[in-house]
Enzyme design. Structure first.
Site, PDB file in Angstrom:
ATOM      1  N   ASN A  42       4.346  55.057  27.993  1.00  0.00           N
ATOM      2  CA  ASN A  42       5.463  55.490  27.154  1.00  0.00           C
ATOM      3  C   ASN A  42       6.547  56.108  28.032  1.00  0.00           C
ATOM      4  O   ASN A  42       6.265  56.776  29.041  1.00  0.00           O
ATOM      5  CB  ASN A  42       5.011  56.415  26.019  1.00  0.00           C
ATOM      6  CG  ASN A  42       4.238  57.637  26.453  1.00  0.00           C
ATOM      7  OD1 ASN A  42       3.589  57.629  27.493  1.00  0.00           O
ATOM      8  ND2 ASN A  42       4.293  58.680  25.656  1.00  0.00           N
ATOM      9  N   GLU A  44       9.852  58.318  27.372  1.00  0.00           N
ATOM     10  CA  GLU A  44      10.644  59.045  26.373  1.00  0.00           C
ATOM     11  C   GLU A  44      12.077  59.245  26.854  1.00  0.00           C
ATOM     12  O   GLU A  44      12.439  58.873  27.973  1.00  0.00           O
ATOM     13  CB  GLU A  44       9.936  60.366  26.042  1.00  0.00           C
ATOM     14  CG  GLU A  44       8.585  60.102  25.405  1.00  0.00           C
ATOM     15  CD  GLU A  44       7.851  61.354  24.946  1.00  0.00           C
ATOM     16  OE1 GLU A  44       8.272  62.470  25.296  1.00  0.00           O
ATOM     17  OE2 GLU A  44       6.842  61.207  24.235  1.00  0.00           O
ATOM     18  N   CYS A  53       7.209  52.925  23.483  1.00  0.00           N
ATOM     19  CA  CYS A  53       5.755  53.077  23.532  1.00  0.00           C
ATOM     20  C   CYS A  53       5.147  52.331  24.721  1.00  0.00           C
ATOM     21  O   CYS A  53       5.729  51.368  25.240  1.00  0.00           O
ATOM     22  CB  CYS A  53       5.132  52.536  22.246  1.00  0.00           C
ATOM     23  SG  CYS A  53       5.312  53.619  20.824  1.00  0.00           S
ATOM     24  N   GLU A  55       2.592  50.319  24.708  1.00  0.00           N
ATOM     25  CA  GLU A  55       2.275  48.931  24.383  1.00  0.00           C
ATOM     26  C   GLU A  55       3.510  48.045  24.540  1.00  0.00           C
ATOM     27  O   GLU A  55       3.418  46.894  24.989  1.00  0.00           O
ATOM     28  CB  GLU A  55       1.759  48.829  22.940  1.00  0.00           C
ATOM     29  CG  GLU A  55       0.453  49.577  22.697  1.00  0.00           C
ATOM     30  CD  GLU A  55       0.666  51.032  22.282  1.00  0.00           C
ATOM     31  OE1 GLU A  55       1.673  51.642  22.679  1.00  0.00           O
ATOM     32  OE2 GLU A  55      -0.207  51.558  21.560  1.00  0.00           O
ATOM     33  N   CYS A  86       0.635  52.702  17.290  1.00  0.00           N
ATOM     34  CA  CYS A  86       1.478  53.009  16.135  1.00  0.00           C
ATOM     35  C   CYS A  86       1.752  51.723  15.349  1.00  0.00           C
ATOM     36  O   CYS A  86       1.448  50.615  15.818  1.00  0.00           O
ATOM     37  CB  CYS A  86       2.789  53.656  16.580  1.00  0.00           C
ATOM     38  SG  CYS A  86       3.999  52.501  17.256  1.00  0.00           S
ATOM     39  N   CYS A  89       3.788  49.078  17.142  1.00  0.00           N
ATOM     40  CA  CYS A  89       3.067  48.421  18.237  1.00  0.00           C
ATOM     41  C   CYS A  89       1.999  47.466  17.708  1.00  0.00           C
ATOM     42  O   CYS A  89       1.710  46.454  18.337  1.00  0.00           O
ATOM     43  CB  CYS A  89       2.476  49.465  19.177  1.00  0.00           C
ATOM     44  SG  CYS A  89       3.761  50.253  20.169  1.00  0.00           S
TER      45      CYS A  89
HETATM   46  N1  THU Z   1       3.026  56.408  21.704  1.00  0.00           N
HETATM   47  C1  THU Z   1       2.759  55.262  22.387  1.00  0.00           C
HETATM   48  O1  THU Z   1       3.220  55.080  23.526  1.00  0.00           O
HETATM   49  N2  THU Z   1       1.988  54.328  21.791  1.00  0.00           N
HETATM   50  C2  THU Z   1       1.431  54.467  20.554  1.00  0.00           C
HETATM   51  O2  THU Z   1       0.946  53.505  20.003  1.00  0.00           O
HETATM   52  C3  THU Z   1       1.433  55.793  19.917  1.00  0.00           C
HETATM   53  C4  THU Z   1       2.547  56.671  20.352  1.00  0.00           C
HETATM   54  C5  THU Z   1       3.888  57.411  22.335  1.00  0.00           C
HETATM   55  C6  THU Z   1       5.275  57.492  21.740  1.00  0.00           C
HETATM   56  C7  THU Z   1       5.691  58.887  22.132  1.00  0.00           C
HETATM   57  O3  THU Z   1       6.222  58.831  23.450  1.00  0.00           O
HETATM   58  C8  THU Z   1       4.375  59.665  22.163  1.00  0.00           C
HETATM   59  O4  THU Z   1       3.337  58.701  22.191  1.00  0.00           O
HETATM   60  C9  THU Z   1       4.187  60.594  20.960  1.00  0.00           C
HETATM   61  O5  THU Z   1       4.395  59.912  19.789  1.00  0.00           O
END
Ligand code: THU
Length: 132
Positions: A42, A44, A53, A55, A86, A89
């Site tokens: 991920n 941000e 994300c 994925e 999520c 994803c």
């Molecule tokens: N996140 C992912 O990278 N993949 C997921 O499937 C769940 C959430 C990340 C997004 C964000 O940077 C952090 O987790 C908190 O939501």
């Protein structure tokens, strides 16, 4: 086939996450039907909704390398519970996976926490076939 290299790739990706806002690191690794592995973390952003994300990063790397079929997925995340993909994803995996494609959730040390098929994570999904 041995899932260890795929787990290790997801764990390594977890270590590279850029998550200064949520402080929740995630790594993901996808394996293509020809055995190649692509990983992502991920990333941000100060403009919060612009973060991506793990994925999404792994799938983007796969597509850039010409991969089109995901054989299995590993997601690595912290916290007490399994870090499941999520909703967005799940749909991204759906584009390149199959209903029975396994998604394995592991801890930051690589311990398996949960295994689900894509169909279990995203039942009755909408996909490319709907547009044919
Ligand atoms: N996140 C992912 O990278 N993949 C997921 O499937 C769940 C959430 C990340 C997004 C964000 O940077 C952090 O987790 C908190 O939501």
């Amino acid at each position: 086939m041995d899932i260890k290299p795929l787990v290790q790739s997801a764990v390594d990706a977890y270590g590279r996450a850029y998550a200064p806002y949520s402080r929740f690191q995630v790594g993901a690794a996808v394996e293509t039907d020809d055995g190649r592995i692509f990983a992502g973390c991920n990333v941000e952003n100060a403009a919060y909704p612009e973060g991506t994300c793990a994925e999404a990063g792994a799938i983007a790397a796969m597509v850039m390398a010409g991969g089109r079929h995901i054989r299995r997925v590993v997601v690595c995340g912290g916290g007490d519970a399994a870090c499941t993909p999520c909703g967005g994803c799940r749909q991204k995996i759906r584009e390149f996976g199959a209903p029975q494609t396994p998604v394995t959730m592991v801890s930051p040390s690589g311990t398996v926490r949960l295994v689900r098929t894509l169909a279990e994570l995203l039942p009755d999904s909408f996909g490319p076939d709907n547009l044919r």
